[in-house]
Design a protein around this motif. Structure first.
Motif, mmCIF file in Angstrom:
data_model
loop_
_atom_site.group_PDB
_atom_site.id
_atom_site.type_symbol
_atom_site.label_atom_id
_atom_site.label_comp_id
_atom_site.label_asym_id
_atom_site.label_seq_id
_atom_site.Cartn_x
_atom_site.Cartn_y
_atom_site.Cartn_z
ATOM 1 N N SER A 38 0.824 -1.208 0.000
ATOM 2 C CA SER A 38 0.000 0.000 0.000
ATOM 3 C C SER A 38 0.858 1.258 0.000
ATOM 4 C CB SER A 38 -0.929 0.013 1.218
ATOM 5 O OG SER A 38 -1.869 -1.038 1.149
ATOM 6 N N ILE A 39 1.914 1.253 0.808
ATOM 7 C CA ILE A 39 2.809 2.407 0.882
ATOM 8 C C ILE A 39 3.474 2.647 -0.467
ATOM 9 C CG2 ILE A 39 4.936 3.277 1.923
ATOM 10 C CD1 ILE A 39 4.100 1.717 4.477
ATOM 11 N N GLY A 61 -7.284 5.870 0.503
ATOM 12 C CA GLY A 61 -7.563 4.986 1.623
ATOM 13 C C GLY A 61 -6.722 3.731 1.534
ATOM 14 N N GLN A 62 -6.161 3.317 2.641
ATOM 15 C CA GLN A 62 -5.359 2.097 2.719
ATOM 16 C C GLN A 62 -5.944 1.224 3.818
ATOM 17 O OE1 GLN A 62 -1.088 4.115 1.333
ATOM 18 N NE2 GLN A 62 -1.361 3.431 3.437
ATOM 19 N N ASP A 63 -6.660 0.190 3.420
ATOM 20 C CA ASP A 63 -7.315 -0.701 4.370
ATOM 21 C C ASP A 63 -8.308 0.078 5.232
ATOM 22 O OD1 ASP A 63 -7.728 -3.310 5.222
ATOM 23 O OD2 ASP A 63 -6.393 -3.095 6.934
ATOM 24 N N CYS A 64 -8.971 1.053 4.613
ATOM 25 C CA CYS A 64 -9.962 1.887 5.314
ATOM 26 C C CYS A 64 -11.372 1.511 4.849
ATOM 27 C CB CYS A 64 -9.720 3.365 5.033
ATOM 28 S SG CYS A 64 -8.129 3.965 5.638
ATOM 29 N N GLY A 65 -12.337 1.692 5.733
ATOM 30 C CA GLY A 65 -13.700 1.307 5.429
ATOM 31 C C GLY A 65 -14.405 2.269 4.487
ATOM 32 N N ILE A 66 -15.152 1.706 3.549
ATOM 33 C CA ILE A 66 -16.079 2.478 2.720
ATOM 34 C C ILE A 66 -17.486 2.043 3.136
ATOM 35 C CG2 ILE A 66 -16.911 2.974 0.388
ATOM 36 C CD1 ILE A 66 -14.170 2.288 -0.683
ATOM 37 N N TYR A 67 -18.214 2.927 3.803
ATOM 38 C CA TYR A 67 -19.572 2.597 4.247
ATOM 39 C C TYR A 67 -20.561 2.831 3.110
ATOM 40 C CZ TYR A 67 -18.422 1.784 9.127
ATOM 41 O OH TYR A 67 -17.924 1.239 10.286
ATOM 42 N N TRP A 68 -21.334 1.795 2.808
ATOM 43 C CA TRP A 68 -22.276 1.884 1.692
ATOM 44 C C TRP A 68 -23.718 1.608 2.122
ATOM 45 C CZ3 TRP A 68 -24.848 -2.651 0.088
ATOM 46 C CH2 TRP A 68 -24.371 -3.842 0.629
ATOM 47 N N TRP A 83 -6.567 -0.702 -0.982
ATOM 48 C CA TRP A 83 -6.112 0.600 -1.475
ATOM 49 C C TRP A 83 -7.198 1.181 -2.370
ATOM 50 C CZ3 TRP A 83 -5.042 3.720 -5.625
ATOM 51 C CH2 TRP A 83 -4.098 4.738 -5.443
ATOM 52 N N PHE A 84 -7.485 2.478 -2.202
ATOM 53 C CA PHE A 84 -8.406 3.152 -3.126
ATOM 54 C C PHE A 84 -8.090 4.635 -3.178
ATOM 55 C CE2 PHE A 84 -10.630 3.230 0.963
ATOM 56 C CZ PHE A 84 -11.199 4.502 1.028
ATOM 57 N N TYR A 85 -8.510 5.240 -4.292
ATOM 58 C CA TYR A 85 -8.262 6.665 -4.541
ATOM 59 C C TYR A 85 -9.570 7.329 -4.934
ATOM 60 C CZ TYR A 85 -7.559 10.359 -8.085
ATOM 61 O OH TYR A 85 -7.683 11.484 -8.860
ATOM 62 N N VAL A 86 -9.834 8.487 -4.301
ATOM 63 C CA VAL A 86 -11.045 9.257 -4.591
ATOM 64 C C VAL A 86 -10.638 10.662 -5.018
ATOM 65 C CG1 VAL A 86 -13.323 9.951 -3.769
ATOM 66 C CG2 VAL A 86 -12.153 8.009 -2.702
ATOM 67 N N PRO A 87 -11.053 11.103 -6.214
ATOM 68 C CA PRO A 87 -10.696 12.448 -6.668
ATOM 69 C C PRO A 87 -11.693 13.499 -6.181
ATOM 70 C CG PRO A 87 -11.895 11.326 -8.392
ATOM 71 C CD PRO A 87 -11.796 10.346 -7.243
ATOM 72 N N ASN A 88 -11.211 14.723 -6.121
ATOM 73 C CA ASN A 88 -12.074 15.893 -5.911
ATOM 74 C C ASN A 88 -12.864 15.847 -4.606
ATOM 75 O OD1 ASN A 88 -11.241 16.802 -8.519
ATOM 76 N ND2 ASN A 88 -12.758 15.441 -9.428
ATOM 77 N N VAL A 89 -12.218 15.381 -3.559
ATOM 78 C CA VAL A 89 -12.784 15.456 -2.206
ATOM 79 C C VAL A 89 -11.690 15.973 -1.281
ATOM 80 C CG1 VAL A 89 -14.435 13.581 -2.554
ATOM 81 C CG2 VAL A 89 -12.171 13.060 -1.659
ATOM 82 N N PRO A 90 -12.054 16.646 -0.192
ATOM 83 C CA PRO A 90 -11.028 17.151 0.725
ATOM 84 C C PRO A 90 -10.348 16.005 1.464
ATOM 85 C CG PRO A 90 -13.222 17.525 1.617
ATOM 86 C CD PRO A 90 -13.418 17.038 0.206
ATOM 87 N N PRO A 91 -9.048 16.146 1.741
ATOM 88 C CA PRO A 91 -8.339 15.081 2.462
ATOM 89 C C PRO A 91 -8.781 14.928 3.908
ATOM 90 C CG PRO A 91 -6.920 16.988 2.158
ATOM 91 C CD PRO A 91 -8.160 17.256 1.368
ATOM 92 N N SER A 111 -12.242 6.321 -7.754
ATOM 93 C CA SER A 111 -11.928 6.081 -9.165
ATOM 94 C C SER A 111 -11.372 4.682 -9.384
ATOM 95 C CB SER A 111 -10.913 7.110 -9.676
ATOM 96 O OG SER A 111 -11.514 8.370 -9.803
ATOM 97 N N ILE A 112 -10.671 4.181 -8.367
ATOM 98 C CA ILE A 112 -10.106 2.838 -8.462
ATOM 99 C C ILE A 112 -10.023 2.217 -7.075
ATOM 100 C CG2 ILE A 112 -7.735 3.764 -8.407
ATOM 101 C CD1 ILE A 112 -6.920 1.330 -10.138
ATOM 102 N N VAL A 113 -10.345 0.940 -7.022
ATOM 103 C CA VAL A 113 -10.260 0.160 -5.791
ATOM 104 C C VAL A 113 -9.363 -1.044 -6.070
ATOM 105 C CG1 VAL A 113 -11.558 -1.488 -4.381
ATOM 106 C CG2 VAL A 113 -12.426 0.826 -4.679
ATOM 107 N N LEU A 114 -8.452 -1.335 -5.141
ATOM 108 C CA LEU A 114 -7.547 -2.473 -5.298
ATOM 109 C C LEU A 114 -7.657 -3.393 -4.085
ATOM 110 C CD1 LEU A 114 -4.365 -0.568 -6.560
ATOM 111 C CD2 LEU A 114 -6.025 -1.831 -7.948
ATOM 112 N N GLU A 115 -7.766 -4.676 -4.370
ATOM 113 C CA GLU A 115 -7.802 -5.687 -3.323
ATOM 114 C C GLU A 115 -6.585 -6.593 -3.478
ATOM 115 O OE1 GLU A 115 -9.650 -6.218 -0.760
ATOM 116 O OE2 GLU A 115 -11.555 -5.163 -1.058
#
Length: 262
Positions: A38-39, A61-68, A83-91, A111-115
């Protein structure tokens, strides 16, 4: 059995935010490779993201929850991609470090999720409605790209969301998978990182150049500086040898009664 709590912002019901939901489900990382992986992904993509988001509006996000969804207990309503990346949101949110990523609070999908597969990959490919990880990503969280990385097989499987369904992406001529939102390619690199020799999941730019992690960039800069110093020293030695040769020639001319300056 998990119960689903139904609630809707349109009905005026107050939904929990990232500070009110558990940030962990009590599980732990499966092996010693997952955190370095992840690093490596985050560190090497950082310069690209800085160019894409000069305002700093993105999060990883690195091993962080996405609540749906809302469930009881709450953590069963989340997926935690490696690992996942979200564009256009505040950190951060309201000046606080994110504890999780809450879809009904954010609305923007990753935009992308990796398992990273730790078993046989069946969990990451499970299409079972409501409970299957593949179904949740495809039908609810809906990242345009979903990658399944299997270190034991030294491969990555990439899916792209088209018309509401995931389709396998075909590797390009370099054996890697283009990720247009990031302008990069994703693939496997065999090498040593953090004292582990493994087939790592890594990024390349559109021209096929490997994106380096900070430690690799520092090592490359050290080598380039060392080479420049070596070349400068060789040039100095050549100049000194040339000076000595000129001095010897001048001494020989003087011995013959010839002015070397004439």
């Amino acid at each position: 059995m998990t119960s689903i709590i139904t609630a809707s912002p349109n009905l005026g019901v107050s939904l929990p935010d990232h500070t009110q939901l558990p940030e962990s489900d009590g599980t732990f990382v499966k092996n010693f490779q997952e955190h370095p992986q992840s690093i490596l992904l985050t560190d090497s993509i950082a310069p690209v993201l800085q160019q894409l988001h000069p305002d700093g509006q993105y999060c990883i996000g690195q091993d962080c929850g996405i609540y749906w969804r809302l469930t009881d207990p709450p953590e069963r309503g989340a997926e935690a991609p490696d690992w996942f990346y979200v564009p256009n949101v505040p950190p951060t949110l309201d000046g606080q470090v994110r504890r999780s990523y809450v879809l009904w609070q954010e609305y923007i999908a990753p935009s992308i999720v990796l398992e990273f597969v730790s078993g046989d990959g069946s969990e990451e490919r499970d299409p079972t409605r409501i409970t299957g990880k593949f179904w949740i990503y495809e039908q609810v969280i809906r990242p345009p790209f979903y990658g399944i990385y299997e270190v034991r097989q030294a491969r990555v499987e990439v899916y792209q969301l088209l018309a509401g369904k995931y389709y396998l992406v075909t590797a390009n001529e370099r054996g890697r998978f283009p990720i247009p939102p990031l302008g990069v390619e994703l693939g496997i690199w065999q090498g040593r990182y953090q004292n582990l020799e493994l087939p790592w999941l890594r990024w390349w730019d559109a021209n096929g150049n490997l994106l380096l992690a900070g430690s690799e960039r520092a090592e490359l800069e050290r080598q380039e500086k060392e080479l420049a110093q070596q070349q400068a020293e060789e040039e100095r030695q050549r100049a000194e040898q040339e000076r000595q040769r000129a001095d010897r020639l001048a001494a020989q001319l003087r011995a013959l009664g010839i002015d070397p300056e004439a």
